[in-house]
Design an enzyme around this catalytic site. Structure first.
Site, short mmCIF file in Angstrom:
data_model
loop_
_atom_site.label_atom_id
_atom_site.label_comp_id
_atom_site.label_asym_id
_atom_site.label_seq_id
_atom_site.Cartn_x
_atom_site.Cartn_y
_atom_site.Cartn_z
N GLU A 12 36.76 63.15 -12.55
CA GLU A 12 36.86 61.74 -12.17
C GLU A 12 35.54 61.00 -12.49
OE1 GLU A 12 36.74 61.28 -8.03
OE2 GLU A 12 37.10 59.15 -8.07
N GLY A 78 43.31 67.52 2.47
CA GLY A 78 44.47 68.26 2.97
C GLY A 78 45.28 67.35 3.89
N MET A 175 35.89 66.92 3.68
CA MET A 175 34.57 67.42 4.10
C MET A 175 33.43 66.41 3.95
SD MET A 175 35.12 71.29 2.61
CE MET A 175 33.68 72.00 3.37
N ASP A 199 46.69 69.47 -0.83
CA ASP A 199 47.25 70.64 -0.13
C ASP A 199 47.62 70.19 1.28
OD1 ASP A 199 43.99 70.99 -0.12
OD2 ASP A 199 44.88 71.27 1.85
#
Ligand code: ADE
Length: 231
Positions: A12, A78, A175, A199
């Site tokens: 990216e 996630g 995170m 995910d």
């Protein structure tokens, strides 16, 4: 206006770098800050590295050394919400540290002691514009707003996932977001977090994650290219 863009994915950031004009690279604290313009808009594009410490440092450097007026954080996350499937995009309403715990002193889970804040609220206009850009450039992708919960852990267990939902009502987990939100808030810099779901933060998260990263990076770069011209 100078927009700080903290991208998590190499592909990216590489794509954005290729599209930038008049780029100069400044290395600080093991991070490469690419300063230039994107579609004519002044930007600084950087990969912070993984985790909340890197993310907070990166945000503070963008504030102090580059004087950014807005911060966009992109990357993957996630899902914690059955309405968010792999490939969907979440735009932040707010962000919380899920690994801050001073509950023994009467603070709420996630609340940073003495700060008087648990949710770091994203700029509403920036969030609305991000949703609109996503619908424009990635019309096939489901986008929705929600809560980002962040910690220095890759979540890949059903039990931990259930706890994050019960304690924080999070929609996705990653995170860096809360650290960027925290640092941006203390510096009075409006921010938004845009995350593609890679995910489901459950027992299969480890397998799903790598497969999805490439598509996410491309969608994210396209979104940012459109977005910077609309802010
Ligand atoms: N980034 C993408 N998926 C994640 C997960 N399951 N936990 C933490 N960070 C993530």
């Amino acid at each position: 206006m100078i927009i700080g863009i903290i991208g998590a994915m190499e592909l990216e950031v590489d794509t954005l770098k290729e599209k930038m004009e008049q780029t100069e690279i400044i290395k600080i604290a093991n991070m490469e800050f690419h300063r230039g313009t994107l579609n004519g808009v002044p930007v600084v594009v950087v990969r912070s590295g993984v985790g909340k410490v890197n993310a907070a440092m990166c945000t503070q450097i963008l504030a102090d050394r580059f004087g950014v007026t807005n911060i966009i954080n992109t990357g993957v996350a996630g899902s914690l919400n059955a309405d968010l499937d792999i490939g969907d995009i979440l735009v932040s309403v707010d962000a919380i540290h899920h690994d801050v715990d001073a509950t023994v002193f009467g603070y709420k889970p996630g609340e940073v002691p003495q700060l008087g804040m648990r949710e770091f609220v994203a700029d509403e206009r920036m969030a609305d514009l991000a949703v609109a850009s996503c619908e424009r450039v990635n019309p096939d992708i489901h986008v929705r707003k929600g809560r980002v919960v962040s910690g220095d852990q890759f979540i890949s267990s059903n039990e931990v996932k259930e706890r994050l939902i019960a304690e924080f009502r999070g929609d996705c987990t990653e995170m860096e977001g809360a650290a960027i939100a925290h640092a941006a808030t203390l510096n009075n810099i409006p921010f938004v977090i845009i995350r593609a779901i890679s995910d489901k933060a459950d027992n299969s998260a480890q397998m799903d994650y790598p497969e999805f990263e490439r598509a996410a990076a491309i969608h994210s770069a396209n979104l940012v290219l459109d977005y910077v011209t609309r802010l």
